[in-house]
Design a protein around this motif. Structure first.
Motif, mmCIF file in Angstrom:
data_model
loop_
_atom_site.group_PDB
_atom_site.id
_atom_site.type_symbol
_atom_site.label_atom_id
_atom_site.label_comp_id
_atom_site.label_asym_id
_atom_site.label_seq_id
_atom_site.Cartn_x
_atom_site.Cartn_y
_atom_site.Cartn_z
ATOM 1 N N CYS A 462 58.481 -17.837 -21.842
ATOM 2 C CA CYS A 462 57.641 -18.656 -20.975
ATOM 3 C C CYS A 462 57.599 -20.078 -21.543
ATOM 4 O O CYS A 462 57.454 -20.261 -22.748
ATOM 5 C CB CYS A 462 56.238 -18.073 -20.927
ATOM 6 N N CYS A 465 53.916 -20.362 -23.021
ATOM 7 C CA CYS A 465 53.315 -19.381 -23.916
ATOM 8 C C CYS A 465 54.391 -18.822 -24.849
ATOM 9 O O CYS A 465 55.564 -18.834 -24.503
ATOM 10 C CB CYS A 465 52.733 -18.192 -23.142
ATOM 11 N N CYS A 481 55.693 -14.644 -16.513
ATOM 12 C CA CYS A 481 54.880 -14.527 -17.721
ATOM 13 C C CYS A 481 53.623 -13.740 -17.365
ATOM 14 O O CYS A 481 52.906 -14.098 -16.443
ATOM 15 C CB CYS A 481 54.494 -15.911 -18.242
ATOM 16 N N CYS A 484 50.257 -16.171 -18.195
ATOM 17 C CA CYS A 484 49.828 -17.364 -17.457
ATOM 18 C C CYS A 484 50.348 -17.359 -16.018
ATOM 19 O O CYS A 484 50.113 -18.305 -15.269
ATOM 20 C CB CYS A 484 50.296 -18.630 -18.163
HETATM 21 ZN ZN LIG Z 1 53.019 -18.084 -19.894
#
Ligand SMILES: [Zn+2]
Ligand SMILES: [Zn+2]
Length: 747
Positions: A462, A465, A481, A484
């Motif tokens: 991601c 992240c 992801c 998020c």
């Molecule tokens: Zn993410």
């Protein structure tokens, strides 16, 4: 001068003083919502206390009082203040947990009582025209249209609201007017009946006869309800032992003593059967609070609880704050479930706080589970809670037979994939041939949990992240992801080395479903995970399983919850290891609980159940104890381990996390708080660990660092946290500081 201490929805953790104008004195009482000015803004706050005193300089008057009767009863208000102090959470945010849902949102200048009413559509009862049969013995002249049918209906019922007639006969208005002109009916305005709480009605049931074990547990609870002192009980009942019936009896007993009850469940959409049973037993005296309600429905439910006619509330963790008067009982069903811990905003644990709220009002708290949490077990061992046992299944079914499938040794099934091993496929085939149902549990959703480049070895990550992207096939070949919700098309080549060599790694529920369609082409397969189901959709899937329109149910934790599906005889745990190796001191406990809970779905009907647990670590204690349904053995060992390592429940823990867009600033901020904590931790009882990168070091473009503080002494821990809490103001503004007391989710 009359002064009010008011909690306002601002992050500052202190009440604000306002003058109470004499005209408002009668209604500006503790628990009432008031509109106050703060700077240029007008905010809705809650009065915490009223006192006489010298007015502080520049004190302003309260503008208006919103409530006729205070929104928050006094005992609930006192509990909220305790909660605020325990979690270091601003009181202005904490009191909002207990306010009716719509009104929580109004915190700006538009906050006026009339507006609340317009927004919520609640304006008190409106009169409605009722049609009444008259006593004329006359035989009516030939009547036109539906008039004779309407007249017959009104005569049969005695009186009927006009809107209900219109719903059946669209021309009813005209017909009623003609009938009234002929003196056959009269029309009068009456106050409307309250709208029903639920769209569909449900048939009432009566309490069944309890088995001996249920009766004994119920007897103890009823005796405790007669006492004015608080008490905590841990109801340990094996899966299928009939805990709900014990709750129902306890709630009935509380109601007989004019005391209300709150029943907390982990996730309401996953427990439609439990909700139905409460409604069947207590009818319109039950309010069900859940996230799928419209704001108006929530408001109506809340209002009826606050004003009294409804005294039983069933809901997820936030129902803990329902304004139930004369609370006598709080039940926490599936008390081991981690979802009772709120993970944002006010980070409270609903189970711990249920015990506190019950304690404050002299009520009893009942924590129920087939797999009690280590914390609750320790309460029993420390003499702070009493244990009640339901050691056998209510309908005398045997516990399911559990077989460990050692993935290191076992041959792959027909797809060539070990995760659909030969023993698992054979057991499934046997059940399907016998017309029985199968559940497969896999703790990963999506198609493949990772996409890796075979040329350079990089996984797709991601962009915001530190998390590998999961491949989802059904929704159009995307990677997503799970933290998020970032999503993009599955790239055709590796973004790093540009080679066209991407391989899908691992297995998620989507892929499992695909593979099953190959192996069992005739079987009807359904999937239950967050990608296919939320709210009502979950209920639909479960209803289809119950109606036997589904042969194989594949899913994530959602399939492990307390569903009672009597035709399921085979349960497969596709990968029991997934939960074992999480970076969390509760990983063993969590893995054990999942195993026992999912195994408990098997063999709840007339036929015995069989559970297959696939693992590469068959000797792991969580797997061994789980397969033998040995809850006591597991708890003994786990408590011993925790004691040796000084982990909760043998210490109290708190997590201090610093998050920010710049990595070095976040690390520095965290280091500063760690230093503050170390300086305050003068006693040897207290351990400060960190700063270190969080297990999830980057989330939504924020870098995360943490400090863990542990102490066997609650007072010592508090002193350290107070120092940290005061020092957080020294950090740069772009850093977010999270103080998580008794943390559960350690990511
Ligand atoms: Zn993410
Ligand atoms: Zn590559």
């Amino acid at each position: 001068m009359h002064l009010a201490d008011v909690a306002l929805p601002v992050p500052l953790d202190r009440p604000f003083s306002y003058e109470i104008p004499p005209a408002l004195a009668a209604r500006a009482v503790p628990g009432a919502r008031v509109v106050c000015r703060l700077g240029a803004r007008r905010l809705v706050g809650v009065v915490l206390a009223v006192r006489e005193g010298e007015p502080p300089r520049g004190v302003r008057p309260i503008d208006t009082v919103v409530d006729e009767i205070p929104s928050i009863p006094t005992d609930l208000l006192a509990f909220l203040r305790d909660l605020s102090s325990y979690y270091f959470a601003p009181i202005g945010q904490v009191v909002r947990l207990a306010l009716p849902p719509m009104d929580r949102e109004t915190e700006d200048a538009s906050a006026e009582p009339e507006l609340f009413q317009r927004r919520t559509g609640v304006r008190g009862p409106k009169p409605v025209a009722w049609v009444l049969a008259t006593a004329t013995g006359q035989t009516p002249r030939p009547l036109r249209g539906h008039a004779s049918a309407i007249l017959a209906h009104v005569r049969a019922m005695g009186a009927v609201p006009l809107p209900r007639l219109v719903a059946s006969w669209p021309s009813a208005r005209g017909a009623v007017k003609r009938l009234a002109d002929s003196g056959l009916v009269t029309v009068e305005q009456r106050l409307a009946e309250p709208e029903p709480l639920f769209a569909e009605t449900i048939e009432r049931d009566t309490a069944p006869v309890l088995n001996a074990e249920q009766a004994e547990a119920t007897r103890v609870l009823l005796a405790a309800l007669r006492e004015p002192v608080p008490a905590t009980f841990l109801l340990h009942g094996v899966t299928g032992s009939g805990k709900t019936e014990v709750y129902l009896h306890a709630v009935a007993a509380a109601r007989e003593r004019q005391r209300g009850a709150i029943v907390l469940v982990p996730e309401i959409a996953l427990t439609p059967q439990l909700v139905q049973r409460f409604r069947a037993r207590f009818g319109d005296n039950v309010a069900v609070l859940h996230s799928a309600l419209t704001p108006k429905e929530r408001w109506t439910m809340w209002q009826r609880v606050r004003s009294g006619p409804v005294d039983v509330v069933v809901g997820a963790r936030s129902a803990l704050f329902a304004p139930v008067a004369k609370l006598g009982l709080i039940v926490v069903d599936e008390e081991h479930d981690p979802s009772f811990k709120q993970d944002e905003g006010v980070r409270y644990h609903a189970r711990d706080m249920a015990i506190l709220r019950a304690h404050r009002v002299g009520a009893i708290a009942v924590l129920g589970s087939a797999t009690p949490s280590v914390e609750s077990e320790q309460l029993v061992r420390a003499g702070k809670a009493k244990k009640l046992r339901l050691p056998s299944r209510a309908r005398a079914q045997p516990m399911p037979l559990v077989e460990i499938v050692d993935l290191r040794r076992v041959p792959a099934g027909p797809t060539g994939d070990k995760r659909l091993s030969l023993p698992l496929v054979r057991a499934m085939a046997g059940a399907l041939e016998a017309g029985e149902q199968v559940i497969l549990f896999l703790n990963r959703r999506g198609f493949a949990p990772a996409v890796r480049c075979e040329a350079c070895g990089e996984a797709l990550m991601c962009p915001s992240c530190s998390v590998a992207l999961t491949h989802h096939k059904v929704q159009g070949l995307v990677v997503r992801c799970h933290y998020c919700d970032f999503e993009e098309k599955l790239p055709s080549a590796c973004p790093k080395c540009k080679q066209v060599n991407l391989a899908l790694e691992g297995i998620g529920t989507e892929k499992l479903e695909d593979s099953l369609r190959l192996v069992f082409p005739k079987a009807r397969i359904a999937r239950l995970d967050r990608d296919v189901a939320s709210g009502k959709r979950i209920e639909e899937v479960l209803a289809r399983v119950r109606a036997r329109e589904v042969d194989i149910l594949v899913g994530t934790q959602m399939v492990t919850k307390g569903h009672d599906l009597p035709h399921v005889t085979v349960v497969g745990v596709v990968n029991a290891d997934a939960a074992l190796f999480m970076p969390d001191f509760r990983a063993s406990e969590r893995a054990f609980q999942l195993l026992v809970q999912v195994a408990g779905r098997a063999g709840r009907g007339d036929r015995p159940g069989k559970v297959l647990v696939q693992t590469y670590a068959p000797e792991h204690p969580s797997i061994q104890f789980g397969c033998q349904h040995d809850v006591a053995g597991f708890l003994d060992r786990e408590l011993l381990d925790r004691k040796e390592l000084g982990y909760p429940p043998f210490s109290r823990a708190a997590l201090v996390r610093v998050e920010g867009p710049d990595e070095s600033a976040a690390r520095a901020g965290c280091a500063l708080l760690a230093e503050v904590a170390r300086r305050a931790a003068v006693e040897r009882t207290t351990v400060v660990a960190g700063p270190s990168a969080a297990p999830l070091p980057r989330l939504r473009n924020r870098f995360r660092f943490r400090v863990m503080v542990r102490s066997v002494d609650r007072g010592h821990l508090r002193r350290v946290l107070t120092a940290v809490d005061q020092a957080r103001g020294q950090l740069p503004r772009e850093l977010i500081v999270v103080l998580d007391i008794d943390p559960v989710h350690l990511l």
